[in-house]
Design a protein around this motif. Structure first.
Motif, PDB file in Angstrom:
ATOM      1  N   ASN A 130       0.834  -1.191   0.000  1.00 20.44           N
ATOM      2  CA  ASN A 130       0.000   0.000   0.000  1.00 20.44           C
ATOM      3  C   ASN A 130       0.881   1.257   0.000  1.00 20.44           C
ATOM      4  N   LEU A 183      -5.641   1.780  -2.912  1.00 16.63           N
ATOM      5  CA  LEU A 183      -4.883   1.349  -4.089  1.00 16.63           C
ATOM      6  C   LEU A 183      -3.532   0.756  -3.682  1.00 16.63           C
ATOM      7  N   LEU A 214      -1.413  -3.821 -10.347  1.00 22.95           N
ATOM      8  CA  LEU A 214      -2.209  -3.034  -9.412  1.00 22.95           C
ATOM      9  C   LEU A 214      -3.085  -3.971  -8.588  1.00 22.95           C
ATOM     10  N   ILE A 253      -6.136  -4.007  -4.964  1.00 17.87           N
ATOM     11  CA  ILE A 253      -7.037  -3.274  -4.082  1.00 17.87           C
ATOM     12  C   ILE A 253      -6.872  -3.789  -2.655  1.00 17.87           C
TER      13      ILE A 253
END
Length: 319
Positions: free
Chosen positions: A224, A239, A273, A275
């Protein structure tokens, strides 16, 4: 195909031990999850009328001890076919290009993560919960390795033990250093055509392949960036940047045997990427539970891959 059939017929090929360990870890993880699932829906802040946290902790420790002891006994009777012998070691560090060791680490980490949530429900602070959880993650895996050491079919694996220690250490260490989780191990899987080559080893159905086919597994460290940035940073708190590791063309536990069968095994490295669902604000307990569970998995996203055979490759969506 004749070479493949001969290989299918001979030896454990390193998979039985690996598959058994993952199954035991997943079963223990599921049992622990079911015993503390009410904690996912609980707000960890104390209400006006505080429950008896000491009672919760005592009951939690008793439940974990009973469930774990019973499960270890039952699984040991089911998996160890031959009588136990003198303690001995088995070096399997060269198998599966070490991705199985990463799997051990991630499994132990997730056990610690779930345990910490239960300890918070029992009233412990984040720091204490992380310390208790680290011990729980290690304790849940260690007896399996010790039993292996006394089994004539397996043997104590130092590599497995190091991986089992690394997972809880990663969880507890972050709370001791930062007071929060900034780096989270995650898992993703996709089907590969290799499973059809050796279905007995790599799985004959999807339900088996996600566990057996290491070629379709990817293990990630999801980081993170906002937690490392300045407090006034505009980075989205949910994100993450993920780095991953996978393998390809491994149709046997050993690289040399895979080459004998006509394949060229190689390692894969990924940048993607992700979450962090736990950083998405919500007051709904059901969503909190769902987000907690989803954080075990790496979400599909655009991904850059590098491997020694094909160089750089871009995937519009990789899982």
């Amino acid at each position: 195909m004749e070479r493949i059939r001969k290989c299918e017929a001979g030896g454990r090929d390193g998979m039985r031990k690996r598959r058994r360990h993952v199954w035991m870890g997943m079963i223990l993880f599921s049992l622990l999850h079911s015993s503390i699932s009410p904690s996912f829906a609980q707000d960890t802040t104390r209400q006006a009328a505080e429950p008896c946290y000491r009672c919760r902790l005592r009951n939690l420790l008793i439940a974990e001890t009973v469930v774990y002891g019973t499960t270890i006994y039952g699984l040991s009777r089911a998996w160890y076919d031959n009588p136990l012998t003198n303690f001995h070691f088995f070096n399997d560090n060269r198998e599966w290009l070490q991705i199985d060791k990463v799997g051990h680490m991630v499994t132990a980490y997730q056990i610690a993560r779930v345990s910490a949530q239960a300890y918070r429900w029992a009233g412990l602070s984040d720091r204490k919960a992380a310390m208790y959880a680290g011990l729980t993650g290690l304790i849940f895996q260690t007896p399996i390795e010790i039993l292996d050491g006394f089994s004539p079919e397996y043997g104590f694996s130092v590599g497995d033990m190091i991986a089992n220690m690394a997972g809880p250490a990663l969880y507890t260490g972050q709370y001791l250093a930062w007071g929060e989780l900034r780096i989270q191990p995650k898992f993703s899987f996709h089907n590969t055509a290799l499973a059809k080559v050796r279905p007995n080893l790599l799985g004959s159905s999807w339900n088996e392949r996600w566990l057996k086919d290491y070629n379709g597994q990817t293990y990630w460290l999801s980081i993170n960036p906002s937690t490392f940035a300045r407090r006034d940073s505009k980075l989205p708190k949910w994100l993450n940047i993920a780095v991953g590791y996978g393998i390809q063309d491994m149709v046997a536990a050993e690289t040399s045997k895979s080459i004998e069968l006509g394949y060229r095994p190689y390692r894969q490295y990924f940048l993607s990427l992700d979450i962090d669902f736990t950083r998405i604000p919500t007051r709904k307990k059901g969503l909190k539970t769902l987000f907690f569970l989803l954080n075990t998995l790496k979400m599909p996203a655009p991904t850059l891959e590098y491997n020694g055979r094909n160089g750089f490759q871009f995937h519009a969506l990789y899982f």
